[in-house]
Design a protein around this motif. Structure first.
Motif, PDB file in Angstrom:
ATOM      1  N   TYR A  68       0.809  -1.230   0.000  1.00  0.00           N
ATOM      2  CA  TYR A  68       0.000   0.000   0.000  1.00  0.00           C
ATOM      3  C   TYR A  68       0.836   1.271   0.000  1.00  0.00           C
ATOM      4  CZ  TYR A  68       1.165  -1.104   4.850  1.00  0.00           C
ATOM      5  OH  TYR A  68       1.843  -1.475   5.983  1.00  0.00           O
ATOM      6  N   CYS A  69       2.135   1.137   0.174  1.00  0.00           N
ATOM      7  CA  CYS A  69       2.937   2.296   0.569  1.00  0.00           C
ATOM      8  C   CYS A  69       3.733   2.888  -0.590  1.00  0.00           C
ATOM      9  CB  CYS A  69       3.879   1.876   1.685  1.00  0.00           C
ATOM     10  SG  CYS A  69       4.912   3.224   2.279  1.00  0.00           S
ATOM     11  N   ARG A 160       2.458   1.180  13.935  1.00  0.00           N
ATOM     12  CA  ARG A 160       1.092   0.694  13.740  1.00  0.00           C
ATOM     13  C   ARG A 160       1.101  -0.806  13.517  1.00  0.00           C
ATOM     14  NH1 ARG A 160      -2.014   4.853   9.729  1.00  0.00           N
ATOM     15  NH2 ARG A 160      -1.911   6.728  11.031  1.00  0.00           N
ATOM     16  N   GLU A 162      -1.045  -2.178  11.818  1.00  0.00           N
ATOM     17  CA  GLU A 162      -1.567  -2.166  10.419  1.00  0.00           C
ATOM     18  C   GLU A 162      -2.856  -2.973  10.250  1.00  0.00           C
ATOM     19  OE1 GLU A 162      -0.327   0.162   8.940  1.00  0.00           O
ATOM     20  OE2 GLU A 162       1.834   0.263   9.253  1.00  0.00           O
ATOM     21  N   MET A 201      -4.851   1.245   9.317  1.00  0.00           N
ATOM     22  CA  MET A 201      -5.497   2.026   8.258  1.00  0.00           C
ATOM     23  C   MET A 201      -6.963   1.618   8.163  1.00  0.00           C
ATOM     24  SD  MET A 201      -2.654   1.937   5.254  1.00  0.00           S
ATOM     25  CE  MET A 201      -2.267   0.235   5.532  1.00  0.00           C
ATOM     26  N   PRO A 231      -7.552   7.030   7.027  1.00  0.00           N
ATOM     27  CA  PRO A 231      -8.053   6.299   5.868  1.00  0.00           C
ATOM     28  C   PRO A 231      -6.901   5.819   4.988  1.00  0.00           C
ATOM     29  CG  PRO A 231      -8.293   8.660   5.534  1.00  0.00           C
ATOM     30  CD  PRO A 231      -7.812   8.476   6.944  1.00  0.00           C
ATOM     31  N   TYR A 232      -7.049   4.637   4.425  1.00  0.00           N
ATOM     32  CA  TYR A 232      -6.117   4.203   3.380  1.00  0.00           C
ATOM     33  C   TYR A 232      -6.308   5.140   2.190  1.00  0.00           C
ATOM     34  CZ  TYR A 232      -4.605   1.919  -0.830  1.00  0.00           C
ATOM     35  OH  TYR A 232      -4.017   1.693  -2.048  1.00  0.00           O
ATOM     36  N   ILE A 233      -5.207   5.581   1.601  1.00  0.00           N
ATOM     37  CA  ILE A 233      -5.276   6.433   0.411  1.00  0.00           C
ATOM     38  C   ILE A 233      -4.369   5.807  -0.653  1.00  0.00           C
ATOM     39  CG2 ILE A 233      -4.915   8.755  -0.538  1.00  0.00           C
ATOM     40  CD1 ILE A 233      -5.207   9.849   2.319  1.00  0.00           C
ATOM     41  N   LEU A 307       3.613   8.642   1.178  1.00  0.00           N
ATOM     42  CA  LEU A 307       3.081   7.299   1.434  1.00  0.00           C
ATOM     43  C   LEU A 307       1.857   7.080   0.557  1.00  0.00           C
ATOM     44  CD1 LEU A 307       3.206   7.249   5.351  1.00  0.00           C
ATOM     45  CD2 LEU A 307       4.999   6.663   3.728  1.00  0.00           C
ATOM     46  N   TYR A 308       1.164   8.188   0.254  1.00  0.00           N
ATOM     47  CA  TYR A 308      -0.061   8.125  -0.540  1.00  0.00           C
ATOM     48  C   TYR A 308      -0.166   9.419  -1.339  1.00  0.00           C
ATOM     49  CZ  TYR A 308      -1.171  10.467   3.833  1.00  0.00           C
ATOM     50  OH  TYR A 308      -1.105  11.283   4.933  1.00  0.00           O
TER      51      TYR A 308
HETATM   52  N1  5AD Z   1      -2.609   5.336   2.887  1.00  0.00           N
HETATM   53  C1  5AD Z   1      -2.805   5.642   4.171  1.00  0.00           C
HETATM   54  N2  5AD Z   1      -1.915   5.380   5.139  1.00  0.00           N
HETATM   55  C2  5AD Z   1      -0.761   4.779   4.778  1.00  0.00           C
HETATM   56  N3  5AD Z   1       0.286   4.381   5.498  1.00  0.00           N
HETATM   57  C3  5AD Z   1       1.184   3.823   4.663  1.00  0.00           C
HETATM   58  N4  5AD Z   1       0.737   3.863   3.404  1.00  0.00           N
HETATM   59  C4  5AD Z   1      -0.488   4.442   3.450  1.00  0.00           C
HETATM   60  C5  5AD Z   1      -1.467   4.741   2.482  1.00  0.00           C
HETATM   61  N5  5AD Z   1      -1.291   4.452   1.191  1.00  0.00           N
HETATM   62  C6  5AD Z   1       0.323   4.462   6.952  1.00  0.00           C
HETATM   63  C7  5AD Z   1       0.690   3.119   7.576  1.00  0.00           C
HETATM   64  C8  5AD Z   1       1.991   3.428   8.271  1.00  0.00           C
HETATM   65  C9  5AD Z   1       1.898   4.910   8.526  1.00  0.00           C
HETATM   66  C10 5AD Z   1       3.180   5.597   8.742  1.00  0.00           C
HETATM   67  O1  5AD Z   1       1.259   5.400   7.367  1.00  0.00           O
HETATM   68  O2  5AD Z   1      -0.308   2.743   8.512  1.00  0.00           O
HETATM   69  O3  5AD Z   1       2.164   2.713   9.467  1.00  0.00           O
END
Ligand code: 5AD
Ligand code: FES
Length: 347
Positions: A68-69, A160, A162, A201, A231-233, A307-308
């Protein structure tokens, strides 16, 4: 639903099925009731104080390949940077002048930062600013390494979990990483004496409501001092390109649920929340969050720590963000706490 909210507020726990029901089925009409309960819980413990931590993203090199990162190892399009010790210290000095008394050093798992190098950075910050706390957020390391960093003066650690479910963890990470190893690090950190932050997330790919319930229950076992969720992005240069973003509403709902379950916890209104909606962080505070972590990284590297996508505070306005955030907190009816912001854990 209100009965469940009252029960959670009173007991701080709910059976699995009820927790799932609350997350899945709470209606728009009941949301204000949930948020009010969470806000009152925060207010009874913290008054209207919001804690701040200055975030320094000091390296975006990472040996991990989390799907995801955006700064995962396999993203060859990521432009890599690493701050020198002198640059990190300059960020802290600037942060100190702005009133910050906690510095969060966050980075990818960058092999350049051996224990010797990282301990040197931590000790130098503690020496320059004896009245400040240093928080590390540099991923999974050995027990020995965590211990050395603690002895060098880092008192807090963010990692986290995760996702608590091992199978879901396996869908978000390559096989070299596991939920068990991640969780073991967290218990290690606690045993050493760190104040620990964990989190997850919201809306990560394949996540189910049962996964979220497992996350909440894992946190009840861990009993962390801080819980960071956002939120996941999605990010285009990852295997999850094109996946849906996590929802603002669900993230806020979970912040409120976390506040009811963990009245004493530090709950940040995260950058990801501010990215998904222009007022996301204020909404987070109104759902029971009590921490903000403005970015103190040099403005020219902020966009590189991606990260996003569309991360906030990376543009022309970046340097002014901190003052602006402070005003936003105050106009939402809160007050920024002074000092290190140590919050005593209930035991
Ligand atoms: N969207 C949202 N949060 C993210 N993280 C990493 N990638 C993403 C993403 N695409 C979060 C993870 C990590 C924190 C530093 O950022 O939970 O532990
Ligand atoms: Fe290492 Fe994201 S994969 S910081």
């Amino acid at each position: 639903m209100r009965g469940l909210i009252d029960a959670l507020r009173r007991e701080r726990v709910l059976p699995r099925a009820e927790l799932a029901g609350l997350i899945r089925e709470i209606s728009d009409g009941d949301m204000p009731y949930l948020f009010d309960a969470a806000r009152e819980t925060a207010r009874s413990r913290f008054g209207n104080r919001i804690y701040t931590r200055g975030l320094i993203e000091f390296t975006n090199y990472c040996r991990c390949d989390c799907y995801y990162c955006g700064i995962r190892r396999s993203n060859s399009r990521a432009e890599r940077y690493r701050l020198t010790q002198a640059q990190i210290l300059a960020c802290c000095a600037e942060g100190y002048a702005l009133g910050f008394r906690t510095f969060v050093l966050q980075g990818g798992e960058d092999p350049y930062f051996t224990d010797d190098r990282l301990c040197a950075v931590v000790s130098a910050i503690r020496k320059n600013h004896p009245d400040c706390a240093v928080t590390l957020s540099v991923g999974e390391r050995s027990h020995e390494s965590y211990k050395r960093l603690f002895e060098a003066g880092a008192e807090r650690y963010l990692l986290r979990h995760e996702t608590a479910d091992p199978a879901h963890y396996g869908r978000l990470h390559p096989a070299s990483l596991s939920a068990a190893a991640r969780q073991a690090c967290l218990f290690d950190l606690k045993a050493i004496g760190y104040q620990v932050g964990s989190g997850f997330m919201v809306g990560s790919p394949y996540q189910t409501v049962e996964n979220l319930v497992a996350d909440l229950r894992f946190l009840q076992r861990l009993r962390p001092d801080m819980i960071g969720i956002g939120p996941y992005i999605t990010h285009a240069e990852t295997p999850f390109a094109g996946q849906k973003n996590g929802s603002l509403a669900l993230t806020l709902r979970l912040i409120a649920v976390l506040r009811l379950m963990f009245p004493h916890a530090l709950l940040p209104a995260t950058t990801a929340l501010g990215t998904i909606h222009p007022e996301g962080r204020e909404m987070g505070l109104k759902a029971g969050a009590n921490v903000v972590m403005p970015n103190l990284s040099p403005t020219d590297v902020r966009a590189l720590y991606a990260l996003y996508e569309n991360k906030i505070c990376t543009g022309e306005e970046a340097a002014q963000c901190i003052g602006c955030l402070r005003r936003r907190i105050e106009s939402a009816g809160y007050r920024v706490a002074v000092g290190r912001g140590d919050v005593k854990r209930e035991s």
